[in-house]
Design a protein around this motif. Structure first.
Motif, PDB file in Angstrom:
ATOM      1  N   VAL A   5      -6.671  33.556  -5.250  1.00  0.00           N
ATOM      2  CA  VAL A   5      -8.085  33.895  -5.116  1.00  0.00           C
ATOM      3  C   VAL A   5      -8.635  33.176  -3.892  1.00  0.00           C
ATOM      4  N   GLU A   6      -9.052  33.968  -2.897  1.00  0.00           N
ATOM      5  CA  GLU A   6      -9.657  33.402  -1.690  1.00  0.00           C
ATOM      6  C   GLU A   6     -11.160  33.261  -1.873  1.00  0.00           C
ATOM      7  N   SER A   7     -11.728  32.305  -1.167  1.00  0.00           N
ATOM      8  CA  SER A   7     -13.181  32.133  -1.142  1.00  0.00           C
ATOM      9  C   SER A   7     -13.566  31.453   0.148  1.00  0.00           C
ATOM     10  N   GLY A   8     -14.863  31.451   0.424  1.00  0.00           N
ATOM     11  CA  GLY A   8     -15.368  30.747   1.585  1.00  0.00           C
ATOM     12  C   GLY A   8     -15.736  31.626   2.760  1.00  0.00           C
ATOM     13  N   LEU A  20     -12.041  28.352   4.633  1.00  0.00           N
ATOM     14  CA  LEU A  20     -11.597  29.240   3.571  1.00  0.00           C
ATOM     15  C   LEU A  20     -10.705  28.472   2.594  1.00  0.00           C
ATOM     16  N   SER A  21     -10.785  28.872   1.342  1.00  0.00           N
ATOM     17  CA  SER A  21      -9.941  28.282   0.309  1.00  0.00           C
ATOM     18  C   SER A  21      -9.143  29.383  -0.369  1.00  0.00           C
ATOM     19  N   CYS A  22      -7.973  29.008  -0.839  1.00  0.00           N
ATOM     20  CA  CYS A  22      -7.130  29.942  -1.579  1.00  0.00           C
ATOM     21  C   CYS A  22      -6.532  29.172  -2.752  1.00  0.00           C
ATOM     22  N   THR A  78      -4.075  24.493  -3.969  1.00  0.00           N
ATOM     23  CA  THR A  78      -5.030  25.199  -3.120  1.00  0.00           C
ATOM     24  C   THR A  78      -4.654  24.979  -1.665  1.00  0.00           C
ATOM     25  N   TYR A  80      -6.116  25.637   2.369  1.00  0.00           N
ATOM     26  CA  TYR A  80      -7.357  25.805   3.097  1.00  0.00           C
ATOM     27  C   TYR A  80      -7.083  26.291   4.513  1.00  0.00           C
ATOM     28  N   THR A 114     -10.964  37.830   1.799  1.00  0.00           N
ATOM     29  CA  THR A 114     -12.362  37.424   1.912  1.00  0.00           C
ATOM     30  C   THR A 114     -12.847  37.792   3.308  1.00  0.00           C
TER      31      THR A 114
END
Length: 120
Positions: A5-8, A20-22, A78, A80, A114
């Motif tokens: 799940v990616e975010s950021g 970005l984070s994964c 995680t 980054y 993302t």
């Protein structure tokens, strides 16, 4: 299986930064490498950076080295991607991926991506 799940992602002005984070879950004990890729509209997917899970080895696309930095937090499984001095041409959907084997360049699972948009 491994879930990612990616975010950021988001909208940023040229010259700005994003991280970005994964987050990986599932069979994370089998992860050998993780990587970041991106795909801009109408273009092929492009490799950005990779990191080996068992040691701090990293590698980058030559064109992005110096502006982008990949790192990991093993405890949180995680990875980054720190992106600095962003340019409009960095606009793309950014994906993380994991490879479970030592086969060069092979990635077995992918996140949903993302969006990163850099305005001029």
């Amino acid at each position: 299986q491994v879930q990612l799940v990616e975010s950021g992602g988001g909208l940023v002005q040229a010259g700005g930064s994003l991280r970005l984070s994964c987050a990986a879950s599932g069979r994370t004990s089998s992860v050998y490498r993780m990587g970041w890729f991106r795909q801009a509209p109408g273009k092929e997917r492009e490799f950005i950076a990779g990191i080996r899970w068992s040691d701090p080895s990293t590698w980058y696309a030559d064109s992005l080295k110096g502006r982008f930095t990949i790192s990991r937090d093993n405890a949180k499984t995680t990875v980054y991607l720190q992106m600095n001095s962003l340019k409009p041409e960095d606009t793309a959907v950014y994906y993380c991926a994991v490879g479970l084997t030592t086969a060069p360049g092979k990635y077995d699972y992918w996140g949903q991506g993302t969006q990163v948009t850099v305005s001029s």
